[in-house]
Motif scaffolding. Structure first.
Motif, PDB file in Angstrom:
ATOM      1  N   THR A  44     -65.147   4.323  40.707  1.00 44.17           N
ATOM      2  CA  THR A  44     -66.560   4.707  40.769  1.00 44.17           C
ATOM      3  C   THR A  44     -66.911   5.440  42.058  1.00 44.17           C
ATOM      4  OG1 THR A  44     -67.104   2.495  41.630  1.00 44.17           O
ATOM      5  CG2 THR A  44     -67.339   2.852  39.251  1.00 44.17           C
ATOM      6  N   GLN A  80     -69.842   2.195  46.934  1.00 46.79           N
ATOM      7  CA  GLN A  80     -70.739   2.083  45.790  1.00 46.79           C
ATOM      8  C   GLN A  80     -71.248   0.651  45.616  1.00 46.79           C
ATOM      9  OE1 GLN A  80     -71.311   5.020  43.432  1.00 46.79           O
ATOM     10  NE2 GLN A  80     -70.742   5.783  45.463  1.00 46.79           N
ATOM     11  N   HIS A 145     -74.753   4.453  34.043  1.00 44.05           N
ATOM     12  CA  HIS A 145     -73.924   4.627  35.230  1.00 44.05           C
ATOM     13  C   HIS A 145     -73.754   3.255  35.870  1.00 44.05           C
ATOM     14  CE1 HIS A 145     -74.179   8.986  34.962  1.00 44.05           C
ATOM     15  NE2 HIS A 145     -75.481   8.859  34.812  1.00 44.05           N
ATOM     16  N   THR A 147     -72.532   2.392  38.885  1.00 44.03           N
ATOM     17  CA  THR A 147     -72.786   2.235  40.315  1.00 44.03           C
ATOM     18  C   THR A 147     -73.613   3.387  40.871  1.00 44.03           C
ATOM     19  OG1 THR A 147     -70.793   3.438  41.001  1.00 44.03           O
ATOM     20  CG2 THR A 147     -70.562   1.065  40.609  1.00 44.03           C
TER      21      THR A 147
END
Length: 299
Positions: A44, A80, A145, A147
């Protein structure tokens, strides 16, 4: 096939590097291989592109015409944090601040007084609102999404911690709205109208969140046209009902701090709604033409 990964900035000591990967591998699999090579860059945290085109995790490399010996550009997105954690931190601020201002009034305002009925009702309305938001964050929402950059949590949380937390709580629970003051009471019918509107808006908002959750099976990024209660009139009824709930709080309390919070919130939700509304039309050719973005029949 062998793929070369080069840093977009050109400053990283870890790049360029070459990885071996099956020709039918997905972008997500490539990210996993890259993560094994450089443990710092978990999937991520990676942004992979061909030129300026970002590569989507679920697609195969061959869908981008990537062949043996090609070069893919890498960008470090930084540390993240999960969106679920972001939402949790955002809403926990008001849940901590409102009880502090409500129960420690003598220490904060320098005098002891009895809260007016409107202050008490508003306190429980606001607490119920943010407890609901936390429950939805933990058990209802599915995020497209997973992160976001960790540094953004401070910016995201400021809106809730400062405007609906610190600023609203201070002005709402002060002695100027206490028992015996002109703003401490309202007519009975008006109180019940505001409460009924608030409960209706909260239940409706929760219903739309359930609809959105059911659109996306667990672990997927599938997108479909939302239908059902609220969605036949606007693309983002969850935003509309959120606004309606806060309008009832504003009307009940006559609080300029509450008006400021929802005014800023409305502006942001309006921008999000317009963007989502346009994306729906681009993505789905059969998207209903009569829907507005956020306010039925108007916007």
């Amino acid at each position: 096939m062998k793929i070369t990964i080069s840093s977009r900035s050109g400053k990283s000591k870890s790049f360029p590097l070459t990885v071996d990967i099956p020709s039918d591998a997905t972008v997500e699999q490539l990210k996993e291989v890259l993560h094994k090579k450089v443990r710092k860059y978990y999937p991520t945290r990676q942004r992979l592109t061909i030129g300026q085109q970002p590569l989507q995790d679920e697609k195969k490399l061959k869908e981008y015409d990537i062949k043996d010996g090609d070069t893919i550009l890498f960008k470090d997105l930084g540390p993240q944090i999960s969106w679920r954690m972001v939402f949790f931190v955002e809403y926990i601020g008001p849940l901590i601040l409102h009880p502090i201002f409500y129960y420690f009034k003598k220490q904060i305002y320098g005098e002891d007084f009895e809260h007016g009925r409107i202050q008490t009702i508003a306190y429980y309305m606001i607490m119920a609102h943010f407890i609901k938001r936390e429950v939805e964050t933990l058990f209802i929402h599915r995020f497209s999404h997973s992160t976001m950059p960790a540094r953004n949590i401070f910016k995201n949380s400021a809106h809730y911690h400062l405007l609906s937390g610190l600023n609203l709580a201070y002005w709402l629970y002060g002695p100027w709205n206490a028992v015996g003051t002109p703003d401490g009471e309202r007519e009975e019918w008006f109180i019940w109208t505001c409460l009924a509107t608030f409960v209706y808006a909260q239940i409706s908002n929760f219903s739309t969140h359930i609809t959105l959750r059911n659109l996306r099976p667990p672990g997927t990024k599938i997108r479909r046209i939302p239908r059902g209660y609220g969605f036949e009139l606007v693309s983002c009824p969850n935003y509309f009902f959120e606004i309606l709930a806060w309008i009832s709080i504003c009307a009940l309390t006559k609080s300029l701090a509450a008006v400021l919070f929802i005014s800023v919130g409305f502006y942001q939700m309006y921008l999000w709604a317009i963007k989502k509304h346009k994306n729906y039309y681009k993505e789905f050719k059969d998207y209903p033409k009569n829907r507005k973005a956020i306010i039925p029949f108007l916007l």
